[in-house]
Scaffold this motif. Structure first.
Motif, PDB file in Angstrom:
ATOM      1  N   HIS A   7     -10.924  82.398 -70.041  1.00 21.15           N
ATOM      2  CA  HIS A   7     -12.356  82.208 -70.302  1.00 21.15           C
ATOM      3  C   HIS A   7     -12.716  80.721 -70.251  1.00 21.15           C
ATOM      4  O   HIS A   7     -13.714  80.334 -69.657  1.00 21.15           O
ATOM      5  CB  HIS A   7     -12.745  82.790 -71.657  1.00 21.15           C
ATOM      6  CG  HIS A   7     -12.438  84.236 -71.805  1.00 21.15           C
ATOM      7  ND1 HIS A   7     -12.846  85.204 -70.906  1.00 21.15           N
ATOM      8  CD2 HIS A   7     -11.743  84.898 -72.762  1.00 21.15           C
ATOM      9  CE1 HIS A   7     -12.429  86.394 -71.303  1.00 21.15           C
ATOM     10  NE2 HIS A   7     -11.753  86.225 -72.426  1.00 21.15           N
ATOM     11  N   ARG A  22     -18.334  86.450 -70.161  1.00 24.70           N
ATOM     12  CA  ARG A  22     -18.859  86.950 -71.427  1.00 24.70           C
ATOM     13  C   ARG A  22     -17.711  87.629 -72.146  1.00 24.70           C
ATOM     14  O   ARG A  22     -16.966  88.420 -71.557  1.00 24.70           O
ATOM     15  CB  ARG A  22     -19.979  87.938 -71.182  1.00 24.70           C
ATOM     16  CG  ARG A  22     -20.608  88.409 -72.460  1.00 24.70           C
ATOM     17  CD  ARG A  22     -21.760  89.339 -72.154  1.00 24.70           C
ATOM     18  NE  ARG A  22     -22.253  89.878 -73.394  1.00 24.70           N
ATOM     19  CZ  ARG A  22     -23.476  90.263 -73.596  1.00 24.70           C
ATOM     20  NH1 ARG A  22     -24.337  90.201 -72.616  1.00 24.70           N
ATOM     21  NH2 ARG A  22     -23.852  90.741 -74.742  1.00 24.70           N
ATOM     22  N   THR A  23     -17.571  87.327 -73.408  1.00 18.28           N
ATOM     23  CA  THR A  23     -16.515  87.936 -74.197  1.00 18.28           C
ATOM     24  C   THR A  23     -16.960  88.034 -75.642  1.00 18.28           C
ATOM     25  O   THR A  23     -17.835  87.297 -76.083  1.00 18.28           O
ATOM     26  CB  THR A  23     -15.198  87.126 -74.093  1.00 18.28           C
ATOM     27  OG1 THR A  23     -14.158  87.838 -74.761  1.00 18.28           O
ATOM     28  CG2 THR A  23     -15.323  85.756 -74.721  1.00 18.28           C
ATOM     29  N   GLU A  24     -16.397  88.967 -76.326  1.00 13.48           N
ATOM     30  CA  GLU A  24     -16.672  89.124 -77.754  1.00 13.48           C
ATOM     31  C   GLU A  24     -15.338  89.303 -78.457  1.00 13.48           C
ATOM     32  O   GLU A  24     -14.503  90.096 -78.023  1.00 13.48           O
ATOM     33  CB  GLU A  24     -17.560  90.343 -77.991  1.00 13.48           C
ATOM     34  CG  GLU A  24     -17.975  90.485 -79.432  1.00 13.48           C
ATOM     35  CD  GLU A  24     -19.016  91.575 -79.620  1.00 13.48           C
ATOM     36  OE1 GLU A  24     -19.041  92.163 -80.711  1.00 13.48           O
ATOM     37  OE2 GLU A  24     -19.789  91.836 -78.670  1.00 13.48           O
TER      38      GLU A  24
END
Length: 70
Positions: free
Chosen positions: A52, A63-65
């Motif tokens: 990332h 996009r990451t969570e």
């Protein structure tokens, strides 16, 4: 809301950090800033985050969570 943001340099050293999620997990910016990801998170998380960060540094979107610490 309730998120954290991290800025890294080309060596993946944290240069700026902040956000409610950091405070809720008991972290301060000083715990991260000036250190590499391998100095502050587990090896597994460091490996998960690296692609990332590399994408961001290359100017590519991602996009990451990450859910942790409740």
């Amino acid at each position: 809301p309730n998120a954290a943001a991290f800025v890294v340099d080309r060596e993946l050293r944290y240069t700026l950090t902040g956000g409610r999620a950091m405070a809720a997990a008991g972290f301060t910016p000083a715990a991260f800033e000036g250190k590499t990801r391998r100095e502050v998170v587990t090896p597994a998380l460091a490996d998960e985050y690296e692609p990332h960060y590399r994408r961001a540094l290359a100017g590519l979107p991602f996009r990451t969570e990450h859910c942790a610490h409740g």
